[in-house]
Structure formats: structure tokens, C-alpha cells
Design a protein around this motif. Structure first.
Motif, mmCIF file in Angstrom:
data_model
loop_
_atom_site.group_PDB
_atom_site.id
_atom_site.type_symbol
_atom_site.label_atom_id
_atom_site.label_comp_id
_atom_site.label_asym_id
_atom_site.label_seq_id
_atom_site.Cartn_x
_atom_site.Cartn_y
_atom_site.Cartn_z
ATOM 1 N N PHE A 43 70.049 118.630 17.151
ATOM 2 C CA PHE A 43 69.637 119.973 17.569
ATOM 3 C C PHE A 43 68.990 120.729 16.410
ATOM 4 C CE2 PHE A 43 72.613 119.372 21.142
ATOM 5 C CZ PHE A 43 71.871 119.922 22.179
ATOM 6 N N PHE A 44 69.630 120.679 15.234
ATOM 7 C CA PHE A 44 69.125 121.430 14.081
ATOM 8 C C PHE A 44 67.723 120.975 13.701
ATOM 9 C CE2 PHE A 44 68.406 122.133 9.578
ATOM 10 C CZ PHE A 44 68.807 123.446 9.406
ATOM 11 N N CYS A 45 67.524 119.663 13.641
ATOM 12 C CA CYS A 45 66.220 119.129 13.244
ATOM 13 C C CYS A 45 65.136 119.570 14.225
ATOM 14 C CB CYS A 45 66.290 117.604 13.163
ATOM 15 S SG CYS A 45 64.814 116.853 12.434
ATOM 16 N N SER A 46 65.429 119.470 15.513
ATOM 17 C CA SER A 46 64.458 119.884 16.528
ATOM 18 C C SER A 46 64.153 121.377 16.423
ATOM 19 C CB SER A 46 64.996 119.566 17.931
ATOM 20 O OG SER A 46 65.265 118.191 18.076
ATOM 21 N N LEU A 47 65.200 122.181 16.269
ATOM 22 C CA LEU A 47 65.025 123.629 16.221
ATOM 23 C C LEU A 47 64.260 124.078 14.981
ATOM 24 C CD1 LEU A 47 68.568 124.774 17.423
ATOM 25 C CD2 LEU A 47 66.417 125.052 18.670
ATOM 26 N N VAL A 48 64.590 123.507 13.821
ATOM 27 C CA VAL A 48 63.944 123.962 12.591
ATOM 28 C C VAL A 48 62.472 123.555 12.562
ATOM 29 C CG1 VAL A 48 64.450 121.975 11.088
ATOM 30 C CG2 VAL A 48 64.318 124.265 10.116
ATOM 31 N N VAL A 49 62.152 122.383 13.108
ATOM 32 C CA VAL A 49 60.746 121.966 13.170
ATOM 33 C C VAL A 49 59.966 122.870 14.130
ATOM 34 C CG1 VAL A 49 59.176 120.122 13.904
ATOM 35 C CG2 VAL A 49 61.174 119.578 12.498
ATOM 36 N N LEU A 50 60.538 123.141 15.302
ATOM 37 C CA LEU A 50 59.879 124.032 16.257
ATOM 38 C C LEU A 50 59.689 125.425 15.676
ATOM 39 C CD1 LEU A 50 61.660 123.023 19.606
ATOM 40 C CD2 LEU A 50 59.268 122.607 18.982
ATOM 41 N N TYR A 51 60.719 125.906 14.968
ATOM 42 C CA TYR A 51 60.632 127.232 14.343
ATOM 43 C C TYR A 51 59.542 127.252 13.280
ATOM 44 C CZ TYR A 51 61.943 131.341 11.631
ATOM 45 O OH TYR A 51 61.915 132.542 10.961
ATOM 46 N N GLY A 52 59.497 126.217 12.449
ATOM 47 C CA GLY A 52 58.487 126.148 11.404
ATOM 48 C C GLY A 52 57.078 126.090 11.967
ATOM 49 N N LEU A 53 56.898 125.300 13.031
ATOM 50 C CA LEU A 53 55.575 125.203 13.650
ATOM 51 C C LEU A 53 55.177 126.517 14.311
ATOM 52 C CD1 LEU A 53 55.826 121.638 15.278
ATOM 53 C CD2 LEU A 53 54.450 122.305 13.279
ATOM 54 N N ALA A 54 56.128 127.156 14.970
ATOM 55 C CA ALA A 54 55.833 128.411 15.668
ATOM 56 C C ALA A 54 55.484 129.534 14.701
ATOM 57 C CB ALA A 54 57.027 128.816 16.537
ATOM 58 N N THR A 55 56.090 129.525 13.523
ATOM 59 C CA THR A 55 55.856 130.593 12.549
ATOM 60 C C THR A 55 54.829 130.218 11.496
ATOM 61 O OG1 THR A 55 57.742 129.796 11.228
ATOM 62 C CG2 THR A 55 58.181 131.543 12.848
ATOM 63 N N GLY A 56 54.343 128.978 11.548
ATOM 64 C CA GLY A 56 53.353 128.528 10.568
ATOM 65 C C GLY A 56 53.892 128.460 9.156
ATOM 66 N N THR A 57 55.189 128.145 9.017
ATOM 67 C CA THR A 57 55.820 128.153 7.689
ATOM 68 C C THR A 57 56.122 126.751 7.170
ATOM 69 O OG1 THR A 57 57.934 128.547 8.838
ATOM 70 C CG2 THR A 57 56.836 130.464 7.864
ATOM 71 N N ILE A 58 55.596 125.720 7.831
ATOM 72 C CA ILE A 58 55.728 124.363 7.286
ATOM 73 C C ILE A 58 54.514 124.115 6.396
ATOM 74 C CG2 ILE A 58 55.837 121.912 7.796
ATOM 75 C CD1 ILE A 58 57.227 122.541 10.386
ATOM 76 N N VAL A 59 54.760 124.163 5.098
ATOM 77 C CA VAL A 59 53.691 124.005 4.104
ATOM 78 C C VAL A 59 54.048 122.818 3.219
ATOM 79 C CG1 VAL A 59 52.410 125.085 2.233
ATOM 80 C CG2 VAL A 59 53.274 126.494 4.128
ATOM 81 N N PHE A 60 53.289 121.748 3.329
ATOM 82 C CA PHE A 60 53.607 120.547 2.554
ATOM 83 C C PHE A 60 53.355 120.799 1.066
ATOM 84 C CE2 PHE A 60 52.642 118.998 6.823
ATOM 85 C CZ PHE A 60 53.801 118.267 7.077
ATOM 86 N N ASP A 61 54.414 120.580 0.273
ATOM 87 C CA ASP A 61 54.376 120.865 -1.157
ATOM 88 C C ASP A 61 55.358 119.914 -1.836
ATOM 89 O OD1 ASP A 61 54.950 121.959 -3.735
ATOM 90 O OD2 ASP A 61 54.247 123.919 -3.073
ATOM 91 N N PRO A 62 54.976 119.301 -2.941
ATOM 92 C CA PRO A 62 55.915 118.398 -3.638
ATOM 93 C C PRO A 62 57.256 119.057 -3.952
ATOM 94 C CG PRO A 62 53.723 118.178 -4.567
ATOM 95 C CD PRO A 62 53.660 119.333 -3.607
ATOM 96 N N ALA A 63 57.254 120.380 -4.157
ATOM 97 C CA ALA A 63 58.505 121.083 -4.462
ATOM 98 C C ALA A 63 59.500 120.992 -3.313
ATOM 99 C CB ALA A 63 58.213 122.542 -4.790
ATOM 100 N N ALA A 64 59.003 120.776 -2.091
ATOM 101 C CA ALA A 64 59.892 120.694 -0.939
ATOM 102 C C ALA A 64 60.751 119.440 -0.970
ATOM 103 C CB ALA A 64 59.076 120.729 0.346
ATOM 104 N N LEU A 65 60.382 118.467 -1.826
ATOM 105 C CA LEU A 65 61.188 117.251 -1.940
ATOM 106 C C LEU A 65 62.598 117.546 -2.441
ATOM 107 C CD1 LEU A 65 58.542 114.754 -3.376
ATOM 108 C CD2 LEU A 65 59.474 114.827 -1.052
ATOM 109 N N TRP A 66 62.752 118.678 -3.144
ATOM 110 C CA TRP A 66 64.109 119.075 -3.544
ATOM 111 C C TRP A 66 64.982 119.285 -2.312
ATOM 112 C CZ3 TRP A 66 65.709 118.447 -8.329
ATOM 113 C CH2 TRP A 66 64.784 118.487 -9.374
ATOM 114 N N GLY A 67 64.356 119.664 -1.203
ATOM 115 C CA GLY A 67 65.098 119.856 0.040
ATOM 116 C C GLY A 67 65.666 118.563 0.594
ATOM 117 N N THR A 68 65.003 117.433 0.317
ATOM 118 C CA THR A 68 65.527 116.157 0.802
ATOM 119 C C THR A 68 66.818 115.784 0.065
ATOM 120 O OG1 THR A 68 64.168 114.864 -0.755
ATOM 121 C CG2 THR A 68 63.205 115.362 1.394
#
Length: 286
Positions: A43-68
Motif C-alpha cells: 500500500f505504501f509503495c503504491s500510495l507514495v508513487v501516486l502522490y509523487g506523480l500527482a504532485t510532480g515531486t519525483i525528481v531523479f537525483d543521485p542524492a535520492a540513493l540515500w533513501g534506498t
């Protein structure tokens, strides 16, 4: 007037607190920790991806690898926390688990150079005293065997260290310019496969009990709010102030444990909750 980062941290605290309460209910209902986390992750993965796409806040950046990296540690943290609640008191274990902010604060002060002021130290001391009091109160009311209680405390200790480190790596990502929502997506991209693999390895199938959906879906929505608001707060302020506020959801969990689950109320627990509120006020004013 409360600043925006502080307001975000308080909302995150409320979400985390209710989430902890749901974890306890799920554990009491006999839902396995790995089943719960797998469905929550879906549920979380689906919701956060949908939220990011809807708000245009998914920005690919090497710094985001810290999130993994944060995602892997977050899985370890939640897995052992939920397992600890099978025999542990929610007002005790949630208090210990939310002490993960101490780990985060030490790491950001030592490694990222955030200042450690007298006001911050005072707030952290209040929070530590509150947790110690709540831990003692829970122990006196806990009727579980010594071995079961020791196992529960060991599990929640591992969870605390892992989750505190996860918040530190999120902070590193934010300081390197990652967008909060993108970090949350990166976390989910690791958390969800890990949670699914663990269940498949144990069961050789992916068929969690139907009642898991009710608890996990609600927890996922709350966790999404907690994660986004905490990351937004840290993006705009000092992690050594904002992470402790966000992680003081044990206040909410302890109150729900008392008023809804009828956990025993003692003078020690009341003093502990009072000190926790004092810590919140001091840290908010830092």
C-alpha cells in the motif's frame, strides 16, 4: 507562532503515534510481523508513487540513493518493532522505539556538524527521562514472563538503532539536495521488495490473512503522512530538533494505550508523559 518545519514535525508525530497503536492492535490480533509489513509496504509503495506523480515531486537525483539505504534500515526497524509488540506493552515499546531520535541526533551532530545547544540538550534529557519513566511503568504492569519480556526488549532495541540510522541517511540525502517525496519513493522501492521476499522465503507463497488488509492499509496511509511530513520538516530545519519532535509519537501511542486498550495508569506513567510534553515544548522552541 509555530514555524512550518515544527508544524510538519508535529503532524508527523501524530501520524507515527497512531501508527504505533495500530501496530499493537495488529500484533494482538495475531497478525505476523512479516505479513503485516508486506501488505503495508504494498500500500505504501503504491500510495507514495501516486502522490509523487500527482504532485510532480519525483525528481531523479543521485542524492535520492540515500533513501534506498534508509529503506533497508526502515524495514529492519519496523520488522523488529512489530515483533516486539507481540509480548510487549505498547506504552513501553513504542516509547523505546521512538528513542531512535537519539541515534539520529548523535549522528547528525557528530557527522553533519549540527550545533548542540543547551536548549536542545535540555529537551533531549526531558525526553530520555520520560522514556525511562514510561519504561519502568510498563515493566511494573507487564505480566509476561521474564524470557518473553527480555526478547521483546532486545527486538525493540534493534528496531530503535536501525530506525535512528535510517532517519540519519534521509537527512544526508536532504542535505545533498534530494526532494523529500523522492527520498520516500526511494525508501519504498527497497522496503517493499524486502518485505515481500521475507514472506515468500518463509511461506513459499504470498497469501497473507485477509484481516491483515484492514490494519496494514490504515497503517500505510498514516505512515505515508508521517514520512512525508517528517522529511519536509527536516528539509527546512535542523534534524537534531525536528526528528526528536516527529519521533515523540510515543506520547500519542501511550495515551491511546491507556484510554483505548485500558493499560494500567500509574503515577510514574503520568510523570513520564508530562516530561515528554515538556520535552516537546522545549525542542519546539529551539
Amino acid at each position: 507562532m509555530m514555524s512550518q518545519p515544527i508544524a510538519y514535525a508535529v503532524v508527523a508525530m501524530l501520524c507515527y503515534g497512531v501508527c504505533d497503536f495500530i501496530y499493537k492492535q495488529a500484533a494482538t490480533a495475531g497478525i505476523r510481523a512479516d505479513h503485516f509489513l508486506m501488505v503495508q509496504a504494498w500500500f505504501f509503495c503504491s500510495l507514495v508513487v501516486l502522490y509523487g506523480l500527482a504532485t510532480g515531486t519525483i525528481v531523479f537525483d543521485p542524492a535520492a540513493l540515500w533513501g534506498t539505504l534508509a529503506g533497508a534500515l526502515t524495514f529492519v526497524g519496523f520488522y523488529y518493532f512489530v515483533r516486539s509488540l507481540v509480548t510487549g506493552s505498547v506504552s513501553t515499546n513504542a516509547s523505546i522505539f521512538r528513542l531512535n531520535f537519539i541515534v539520529t541526533v548523535l549522528l547528525v551532530v557528530v557527522l553533519l556538524g549540527e550545533p548542540l545547544t543547551l536548549r536542545k540538550v535540555t529537551g533531549l534529557v526531558f525526553a530520555l527521562l520520560a522514556t525511562w519513566l514510561l519504561l519502568g511503568a510498563g515493566a511494573s504492569a507487564d505480566r509476561t514472563s521474564g524470557d518473553a519480556r527480555s526478547r521483546s526488549l532486545l527486538q525493540v532495541a534493534v528496531a530503535t538503532l536501525a530506525f535512528g540510522a535510517a532517519n540519519f541517511f534521509h537527512t544526508v540525502g536532504l542535505r545533498h539536495g534530494a526532494v523529500p517525496e523522492t527520498l520516500a519513493v526511494a525508501q519504498a522501492a527497497v522496503f517493499m521488495p524486502l518485505a515481500t521476499i521475507v514472506v515468500y522465503c518463509a511461506d513459499r507463497k504470498l497469501q497473507p490473512p485477509a484481516m491483515t488488509l484492514r490494519y496494514s492499509a490504515t497503517a500505510a496511509i498514516l505512515l505515508l503522512g508521517a514520512t512525508i511530513f517528517m522529511l519536509r520538516s527536516v528539509a527546512g530545519g535542523q534534524a537534531s530538533v525536528l526528528v526528536p519532535i516527529a519521533q515523540m509519537g510515543f506520547i500519542v501511542a501511550a495515551l491511546l494505550g491507556i484510554f483505548v486498550l485500558r493499560e494500567r495508569v500509574t503515577l510514574r506513567k503520568v510523570i513520564g508523559l508530562t516530561l515528554a510534553l515538556a520535552a516537546l515544548a522545549v525542542l519546539a522552541g529551539s
